[in-house]
Scaffold this active site. Structure first.
Site, mmCIF file in Angstrom:
data_model
loop_
_atom_site.group_PDB
_atom_site.id
_atom_site.type_symbol
_atom_site.label_atom_id
_atom_site.label_comp_id
_atom_site.label_asym_id
_atom_site.label_seq_id
_atom_site.Cartn_x
_atom_site.Cartn_y
_atom_site.Cartn_z
ATOM 1 N N ARG A 82 0.425 -1.121 0.009
ATOM 2 C CA ARG A 82 -0.155 -0.445 -0.148
ATOM 3 C C ARG A 82 0.994 1.772 0.029
ATOM 4 O O ARG A 82 1.955 1.183 0.745
ATOM 5 C CB ARG A 82 -0.826 0.332 1.281
ATOM 6 N N GLY A 222 -2.168 -5.531 -4.420
ATOM 7 C CA GLY A 222 -3.663 -5.862 -3.751
ATOM 8 C C GLY A 222 -3.947 -5.031 -3.223
ATOM 9 O O GLY A 222 -5.016 -4.529 -3.704
ATOM 10 N N CYS A 274 1.214 -7.816 12.251
ATOM 11 C CA CYS A 274 0.685 -7.968 13.832
ATOM 12 C C CYS A 274 -0.069 -8.739 13.885
ATOM 13 O O CYS A 274 -0.046 -9.132 15.414
ATOM 14 C CB CYS A 274 0.311 -6.478 14.643
ATOM 15 N N ASN A 278 -2.561 -15.277 12.668
ATOM 16 C CA ASN A 278 -2.512 -16.130 13.217
ATOM 17 C C ASN A 278 -2.940 -16.541 14.247
ATOM 18 O O ASN A 278 -3.160 -17.520 14.489
ATOM 19 C CB ASN A 278 -1.352 -15.860 13.971
ATOM 20 N N SER A 389 5.163 -9.984 0.828
ATOM 21 C CA SER A 389 4.572 -10.978 -0.094
ATOM 22 C C SER A 389 3.607 -11.974 0.551
ATOM 23 O O SER A 389 3.343 -11.689 1.224
ATOM 24 C CB SER A 389 5.946 -12.720 -0.833
ATOM 25 N N ARG A 421 2.394 -4.642 18.848
ATOM 26 C CA ARG A 421 3.827 -4.924 18.746
ATOM 27 C C ARG A 421 4.251 -3.671 19.661
ATOM 28 O O ARG A 421 4.856 -2.979 19.709
ATOM 29 C CB ARG A 421 4.576 -4.678 17.926
ATOM 30 N N ASN A 519 -1.886 -18.619 23.042
ATOM 31 C CA ASN A 519 -2.407 -17.691 22.956
ATOM 32 C C ASN A 519 -3.846 -17.668 23.689
ATOM 33 O O ASN A 519 -4.891 -16.786 24.093
ATOM 34 C CB ASN A 519 -2.315 -16.410 21.968
#
Length: 612
Positions: A82, A222, A274, A278, A389, A421, A519
């Site tokens: 971006r 993107g 961040c 996941n 990527s 983070r 987590n």
């Protein structure tokens, strides 16, 4: 208007929507494409485009046994992320864009862009791409049509949105739609040879909030080119949301089911790269807990009849950061790609036609072709895959996709998480006092820079309110006011807000918390707090978990590290105060009084903690 009035149209127009046909005809006159094609979203169309792009050198077909129906694209090295400095919110009044956005007068910008658009599709096909944001079954759908000269974008949108014939039928003869114009800005004169990744050094990514239009030029990458993503789903949708009484947020949506079969839903806002994906695809390490993904990037939050806030994912696919993704960090993402049907961009290519990136399982191969198309060996002093990527793959391939991702009503939100983070200051997990306190915490969210923006200085701290800094389509103070207004409307039915930080480090730089699947222990505490089953310690920032409040069974992380990760050192919070005060001032006079009051209360708590 008849089909004949659209020069270059291949076949009959599959719509009688006069507004749409007129707009297409005007665009053809401006862009001057060689041909016009309505994208129908079919597998045949995907296969045909893929073949054409392989022949053109834009795509490389990957090993059919390892990556069936999957392709690699290599972008121009100047077109990899971006471009925030070339992203504009062109509201009628500059004040409505606010201090966090680049502004230009809409009429002047349209005149400027009309000149670069003129003839920019010469020698190319203009694709008409109708799409629906969120499930196609929504009785009040948000629709769009993108005109683009990039087949790569069309293929990406087939994955990322509900695109094609069904969306066009939903628009119907007189339905409204957001108008999206996109050109890579690389016209082809007769006889001129094309390049593998056409783009232009001059780039514009422009949103017009009053007219709900998106104009993009110069980039094939993107979020700059797949206009349904950040441009519509966040920048334009956030404007719609304020007008209509809902929220468009940069959040994952996670469904968690406990061993008793009770399901909960968590929305979480983290800045790009961040760990949203996941967390959305987490594999819980606590026995008996099940996690399913509703969305990994964007959530539209709306009140339903029961007065609760529900979250819908307006997307249909994942556009994930590849480096660092592996079977340890995110096995679900890896499994999602296994059936194939994936578009990879700027990753490395192995000698046997598979893909590779930094952080993938195992050692780096002895030889690769890097993202720039050059030979690469482990001795090379630059990464084989670009840090930003991507893989682009449909949600329906995800083994943990929650069936609710296709339900237009969405899922009831039980908790909202903010996180970034931070190597220090912010504890592992804290519950805020109430909605207004949580809004202030979100407003002051700060994180280390990542590679998701082309212009980021990696590692420096930047403020990122609600992780929406690059995506608010209007004044940041008014955006925060929308949060306060939503809280007032929802009252005690609003979800609890939590602050998390997986990235606390010890003095020697090591991570204090193992993260990833572990987590789930933090998420269990979040749910137990909602249900009133577990304690906490009152710190300057809110109700922070203590080590004994977390389910740590089977975890081999030293208890001292966990305790340190759960601290909220008053002196570190004090060190942030001046910076935070300056940031609230920077956000301007429209920041809600409630946010200022909550910040003053935070200051008092910090001063009291330091005095004791």
């Amino acid at each position: 208007m008849t089909t004949a009035a659209i020069p270059g149209l291949q076949g009959e127009a599959p719509t009688n929507n006069q507004e749409l046909l007129n707009w297409i005809a005007e665009a053809v006159e401006l862009f001057q494409p060689e041909a016009v094609v309505f994208a129908d979203g079919s597998q045949e169309e995907w296969d045909r485009m893929a073949e054409e792009l392989v022949e053109a050198g834009t795509l490389i077909r990957l090993n059919e046994e390892k990556r069936p129906n999957s392709f690699l694209a290599r972008s121009n090295p100047s077109d990899v992320a971006r471009v925030e400095s070339r992203t504009f919110i062109c509201s009628e009044n500059q004040e409505d864009a606010g201090p966090t956005n680049n502004w230009a007068p809409p009429q002047a910008m349209k005149e400027e862009m009309t000149e670069v658009y003129r003839g920019s599709m010469k020698g190319r096909t203009m694709y008409v791409v109708p799409f629906c944001m969120g499930p196609i079954t929504d009785p009040e759908p948000k629709l769009g049509v993108q005109l683009t000269d990039s087949a790569y974008v069309v293929m990406s949108m087939r994955i990322m949105t509900r695109m094609g014939k069904d969306a066009l039928d939903k628009i119907g003869e007189n339905g409204s739609f957001v108008r999206c114009l996109h050109s890579v800005g690389a016209p082809l004169e007769e006889g001129q040879e094309d390049v593998a990744w056409p783009c232009n050094d001059t780039k514009y990514i422009t949103q017009f909030p009053e007219t709900k239009e998106i104009w993009s030029y110069g980039s094939g990458y993107g979020g700059n080119a797949i206009l349904a993503k950040k441009c519509y789903a966040l920048r334009i949708a956030s404007v719609m949301a304020r007008e209509e009484g809902w929220m468009a947020e940069h959040m994952l949506i996670l469904k968690l089911t406990n061993p008793e079969g009770q399901a909960y839903h968590i929305a979480a806002a983290f800045p790009s790269a961040c760990g949203k994906t996941n967390l959305a695809m987490i594999t819980p390490t606590i026995p008996g807990w099940k996690a399913e993904v509703v969305g990994d990037d964007i959530a539209w939050l709306k009140f339903r009849e029961d007065g609760h806030l529900y979250a819908v994912n307006p997307e249909n696919g994942f556009f994930g950061v590849a480096p660092g993704t592996n079977y340890a960090s995110n096995p679900i993402a890896m499994q999602t790609m296994e059936p194939g049907n994936t578009l990879f961009t700027n990753v490395a290519l192995t000698d046997d036609g598979d893909i590779w990136w930094e952080g993938m399982d195992g050692d780096a191969p002895e030889h690769l072709i890097d993202w720039k198309g050059n030979d690469w060996t482990p001795e090379s002093n630059q990464p084989a895959a670009h840090p930003n990527s991507r893989y682009c793959v449909a949600i329906e391939q995800c083994p943990t996709a929650a069936p609710e991702f296709n339900d237009w009503k969405g899922v009831k939100v039980d908790a909202i998480l903010f996180g970034g983070r931070r190597p220090d200051t912010v504890p592992l997990v804290t519950q805020t006092h109430d909605w207004e306190h949580g809004t202030m915490v979100g407003a002051l969210l700060a994180s280390g820079q990542t590679a998701a923006s082309a212009e980021a200085k990696v590692g420096t701290l930047r403020h990122d309110p609600m992780a929406m800094l690059p995506f608010m389509g209007y004044n940041a103070g008014e955006y925060l006011q929308n949060w306060i207004d939503m809280g007032n409307k929802g009252g005690d039915k609003m979800p609890s807000i939590f602050l998390v930080n997986w990235f606390r480090r010890g003095e020697d730089g090591r991570f204090l918390w193992p993260g990833f699947g572990e987590n789930s222990r933090v998420l269990k505490w979040v749910i137990d707090r909602i249900e009133g089953r577990v304690g906490a310690e009152e710190t300057v920032v809110g109700y922070t978990a203590r080590a004994e409040d977390l389910d740590l069974e089977g975890l081999d992380t030293p208890i001292e590290d966990i305790r340190e990760a759960l601290t909220a050192p008053a002196e570190q919070w004090a060190a942030d105060l001046e910076d935070n005060a300056e940031y609230l001032t920077f956000l301007g006079p429209k920041v809600p009084t409630e946010v200022h009051e909550q910040f003053e209360a935070l200051k008092k708590r910090i001063q009291a903690a330091q005095a004791s």
